[in-house]
Design a protein around this motif. Structure first.
Motif, mmCIF file in Angstrom:
data_model
loop_
_atom_site.group_PDB
_atom_site.id
_atom_site.type_symbol
_atom_site.label_atom_id
_atom_site.label_comp_id
_atom_site.label_asym_id
_atom_site.label_seq_id
_atom_site.Cartn_x
_atom_site.Cartn_y
_atom_site.Cartn_z
ATOM 1 N N VAL A 66 97.548 -62.032 82.512
ATOM 2 C CA VAL A 66 98.781 -62.350 83.225
ATOM 3 C C VAL A 66 98.470 -62.557 84.704
ATOM 4 N N PRO A 67 98.713 -63.743 85.259
ATOM 5 C CA PRO A 67 98.388 -63.980 86.663
ATOM 6 C C PRO A 67 99.311 -63.195 87.591
ATOM 7 N N GLY A 68 98.764 -62.792 88.734
ATOM 8 C CA GLY A 68 99.580 -62.137 89.756
ATOM 9 C C GLY A 68 99.748 -60.654 89.604
ATOM 10 N N THR A 69 99.185 -60.049 88.553
ATOM 11 C CA THR A 69 99.324 -58.606 88.342
ATOM 12 C C THR A 69 98.017 -58.024 87.827
ATOM 13 N N VAL A 70 97.838 -56.743 88.109
ATOM 14 C CA VAL A 70 96.729 -55.967 87.556
ATOM 15 C C VAL A 70 97.329 -54.703 86.953
ATOM 16 N N LEU A 71 97.163 -54.535 85.672
ATOM 17 C CA LEU A 71 97.768 -53.408 84.966
ATOM 18 C C LEU A 71 97.019 -52.127 85.270
ATOM 19 N N GLY A 72 97.783 -51.053 85.532
ATOM 20 C CA GLY A 72 97.210 -49.732 85.750
ATOM 21 C C GLY A 72 97.500 -48.810 84.586
ATOM 22 N N ARG A 73 98.073 -47.650 84.895
ATOM 23 C CA ARG A 73 98.360 -46.654 83.856
ATOM 24 C C ARG A 73 99.357 -47.214 82.854
ATOM 25 N N LEU A 74 99.169 -46.863 81.588
ATOM 26 C CA LEU A 74 100.068 -47.324 80.539
ATOM 27 C C LEU A 74 100.268 -46.193 79.541
ATOM 28 N N ARG A 75 101.513 -45.939 79.204
ATOM 29 C CA ARG A 75 101.855 -44.836 78.308
ATOM 30 C C ARG A 75 102.932 -45.295 77.336
ATOM 31 N N ILE A 76 102.855 -44.821 76.097
ATOM 32 C CA ILE A 76 103.848 -45.162 75.078
ATOM 33 C C ILE A 76 104.474 -43.861 74.580
ATOM 34 N N ALA A 77 105.802 -43.815 74.587
ATOM 35 C CA ALA A 77 106.506 -42.602 74.197
ATOM 36 C C ALA A 77 107.795 -42.977 73.483
ATOM 37 N N GLN A 78 108.524 -41.967 73.032
ATOM 38 C CA GLN A 78 109.824 -42.208 72.426
ATOM 39 C C GLN A 78 110.793 -42.726 73.468
ATOM 40 N N ALA A 79 111.617 -43.686 73.090
ATOM 41 C CA ALA A 79 112.601 -44.244 74.007
ATOM 42 C C ALA A 79 113.769 -43.279 74.151
ATOM 43 N N GLY A 80 114.438 -43.371 75.295
ATOM 44 C CA GLY A 80 115.568 -42.502 75.520
ATOM 45 C C GLY A 80 116.775 -42.886 74.691
ATOM 46 N N SER A 81 116.850 -44.170 74.301
ATOM 47 C CA SER A 81 117.978 -44.635 73.494
ATOM 48 C C SER A 81 117.591 -44.688 72.028
ATOM 49 N N GLY A 82 118.508 -44.353 71.171
ATOM 50 C CA GLY A 82 118.236 -44.411 69.736
ATOM 51 C C GLY A 82 117.642 -43.103 69.240
ATOM 52 N N ALA A 83 117.950 -42.764 68.017
ATOM 53 C CA ALA A 83 117.491 -41.509 67.438
ATOM 54 C C ALA A 83 116.358 -41.766 66.460
ATOM 55 N N SER A 84 115.441 -40.812 66.389
ATOM 56 C CA SER A 84 114.391 -40.886 65.391
ATOM 57 C C SER A 84 114.974 -40.517 64.031
ATOM 58 N N VAL A 85 114.302 -40.958 62.987
ATOM 59 C CA VAL A 85 114.750 -40.684 61.624
ATOM 60 C C VAL A 85 113.575 -40.157 60.821
ATOM 61 N N PRO A 86 113.825 -39.401 59.758
ATOM 62 C CA PRO A 86 112.720 -38.870 58.967
ATOM 63 C C PRO A 86 111.911 -39.996 58.327
ATOM 64 N N ALA A 87 110.600 -39.813 58.318
ATOM 65 C CA ALA A 87 109.714 -40.806 57.710
ATOM 66 C C ALA A 87 109.753 -40.682 56.195
ATOM 67 N N ALA A 88 109.447 -41.790 55.521
ATOM 68 C CA ALA A 88 109.455 -41.803 54.061
ATOM 69 C C ALA A 88 108.338 -40.943 53.487
ATOM 70 N N VAL A 89 107.276 -40.748 54.251
ATOM 71 C CA VAL A 89 106.157 -39.898 53.834
ATOM 72 C C VAL A 89 105.861 -38.932 54.972
ATOM 73 N N PRO A 90 105.237 -37.786 54.679
ATOM 74 C CA PRO A 90 104.923 -36.840 55.752
ATOM 75 C C PRO A 90 104.038 -37.474 56.823
ATOM 76 N N ALA A 91 104.344 -37.165 58.081
ATOM 77 C CA ALA A 91 103.602 -37.721 59.204
ATOM 78 C C ALA A 91 102.290 -36.979 59.417
ATOM 79 N N PRO A 92 101.295 -37.633 60.021
ATOM 80 C CA PRO A 92 100.056 -36.933 60.377
ATOM 81 C C PRO A 92 100.328 -35.870 61.443
ATOM 82 N N PRO A 93 99.392 -34.955 61.650
ATOM 83 C CA PRO A 93 99.568 -33.933 62.681
ATOM 84 C C PRO A 93 99.804 -34.555 64.050
ATOM 85 N N SER A 94 100.776 -34.045 64.778
ATOM 86 C CA SER A 94 101.131 -34.431 66.154
ATOM 87 C C SER A 94 101.766 -35.803 66.256
ATOM 88 N N ALA A 95 102.105 -36.436 65.140
ATOM 89 C CA ALA A 95 102.663 -37.797 65.178
ATOM 90 C C ALA A 95 104.119 -37.785 65.624
#
Length: 227
Positions: free
Chosen positions: A50-79
């Motif tokens: 992307v011209p004109g920018t240099v990406l630094g720190r990047l983090r992915i987390a749960q969004a503040g909007s919308g609710a999580s729902v139970p997964a169809a199968v058990p999640a891995p540890p810490s997921a």
């Protein structure tokens, strides 16, 4: 065990493995997760041009909007549970190039596109915070995806998963590449370059089920190969 004990154990798992969070791929019925480390490597590669920018720190987390729902199968540890995700990024602008607001918007669009088209993450928010202005673009660094090595392929379920197009190799970061519990089977693998992680995860789940799995199958992507 208390909640604090569970949190401490999950943090120890993440620290030991260096995977970061385990992020849900797709929705609750998809039964798939990806290591944050692997997802971030893909997003950094997408943002590098992307011209004109240099990406630094990047983090992915749960969004503040919308609710999580139970997964169809058990999640891995810490997921994280299935639900909307948010990308938080820091970036520096480059003097003399494209107007900074337009460059940041282009960066945001590129990250959004990679989340959907290359990974299959349900990202609803991408927040880019500008932290500074550079006179010139730094020399490009090589973006290397995480290499977690390969696990041995033993048994019909492992053989079925390893044969799926788009599976680069089976991995064994959380233990064996194919782990069986009383409630489900979990398969760990790396995705080949140029393949969408969620699509490969779905194909792995279907292949393992067709190989005779007698319980639900969960897929965990621990690495994505980069071109």
């Amino acid at each position: 065990m208390t909640g604090d004990g569970n949190d401490g154990w999950a943090q120890a798992v993440r620290s030991r493995l260096g995977l970061g969070r385990l992020l849900p791929l797709g929705g609750a019925q998809d039964g798939a997760w990806i290591a944050e480390e692997a997802a971030v490597a893909v997003l950094r590669r997408a943002a590098a041009g992307v011209p004109g920018t240099v990406l630094g720190r990047l983090r992915i987390a749960q969004a503040g909007s919308g609710a999580s729902v139970p997964a169809a199968v058990p999640a891995p540890p810490s997921a994280l549970p299935p639900g909307p995700l948010r990308v938080e990024a820091e970036a520096e602008g480059i003097a003399g190039g494209e107007a900074l607001p337009a460059a940041v918007e282009r960066l945001r669009d590129r990250v959004f596109g990679a989340c959907a088209d290359e990974l299959g993450l349900a990202v609803t928010e991408v927040d880019v915070r500008v932290t500074g202005l550079l006179e010139t673009r730094p020399n490009p660094s090589v973006v290397v995806g995480p290499d977690r090595g390969a696990a041995s392929v033993r048994g019909p379920e492992a053989e079925a998963a390893a044969a799926v197009p788009g599976v680069a190799r089976l991995t064994g970061v959380l233990g064996a590449a194919v782990q069986r519990t009383d409630s489900h089977i979990r398969v760990e693998f790396a995705v080949a370059a140029g393949r969408r992680a969620l699509d490969v995860a779905g194909a792995v789940r279907a292949a393992v089920a067709a190989a005779g799995a007698d319980r639900p199958v969960a897929a965990l992507v621990t690495a994505v190969e980069l071109p």
